[in-house]
Design an enzyme around this catalytic site. Structure first.
Site: not given
Ligand code: ARG
Length: 261
Positions: A160, A254
């Site tokens: 991300h 996140c």
């Molecule tokens: N387990 C989640 C996923 O893989 C983690 C998300 C993390 N969020 C972020 N904004 N980077 O989607």
């Protein structure tokens, strides 16, 4: 923010998630509460979205939408395991004073969108390569009426945008160059010559997954090197312990959807 009441690692959709190790649910909730209290103590209003059972990743509230000046571009998740989270976020905005737009294209909200209100009159930085479709960048530009700069992520550990780049204030960013394609690195260098440059250790400690109000920079306490970098750049680092959330592949940023009314 959304409490990690049903937080587990039952599936793995990023390289940080290990389904063979149980999470400490009590610790996750305690750490989350401390993050919420830290933000409240800094003077921020925190709205809490109810956690829903069966949606263990809902604690990563940043992924549910992206708002700019009262308009909200909704999320559409890449993986079916997180699909139902989008509707919960949509309800929050539809019940409030927001112009909500349901997306056509796959995008994971603030996971892949960052906003700099004071750069070139309001600039959106957007990541693609793992989660958000490139077509969603153009869609976000049409919905939000701000220029969108597309940046290509190339390292699956930094899947991300918010794991590889963060806004430190209304016009300044910090990022880990190697998480981006060479061309995207060039774009970042051109737009942000005064960026704070992070290294792999900073990024792996989730030091870029930070939340800044322009003065205080709330970040994972394991990212000690990053804390020193932001201090040297003139900000006040506020370390918080979020070891459990890191096991799902996320940290401070996140866990928080920033609201831009
Ligand atoms: N387990 C989640 C996923 O893989 C983690 C998300 C993390 N969020 C972020 N904004 N980077 O989607």
């Amino acid at each position: 923010m959304c409490p990690p009441e049903y937080f587990t690692i039952d599936y793995a959709i990023n390289p940080w998630m290990d389904t063979t190790v149980a999470v400490d649910a009590d610790l996750a909730l305690k750490q989350w509460q401390l993050l919420r209290d830290t933000l409240t103590d800094l003077g921020h209003a925190v709205h809490v979205l109810d956690a829903l059972s069966g949606l263990p990743d809902m604690v990563y509230a940043a992924n549910g939408a992206f708002s700019v000046d009262g308009t909200v571009y909704g999320a559409r998740f890449r993986y079916p395991q997180r699909d139902a989270e989008a509707a919960a976020h949509e309800r929050f905005y539809v019940e409030g004073p927001w112009a909500f737009v349901r997306p056509v294209h796959v995008n994971e909200g603030e996971g892949d969108f960052a906003y700099l209100p004071d750069a070139y009159g309001g600039l959106i930085l957007a990541g693609h390569g793992f989660r958000t479709d490139l077509a969603a960048h153009a869609e976000a530009q049409e919905v939000l009426g701000r220029p969108v700069i597309s940046l290509k992520l190339i390292d699956p550990a930094f899947y991300h945008l918010d794991t590889a780049l963060a806004a430190l204030d209304d016009r300044r960013v910090t990022y880990f160059p190697e998480a981006f394609s060479p061309a995207s690195r060039r774009v970042l260098r051109q737009l942000f010559p005064d960026a704070v440059i992070a290294d792999r250790a900073d990024a792996e400690a989730f030091g870029l997954n930070l939340l800044s109000d322009g003065r205080h920079v709330v970040l994972n306490n394991e990212a000690a090197g990053m804390a020193e970098k932001v201090r040297a750049a003139g900000y006040v680092p506020v370390p918080v312990e979020l070891s459990e959330l890191k096991r799902g592949g996320g940290s401070v940023k996140c866990a928080v959807a920033e609201l831009r009314p």
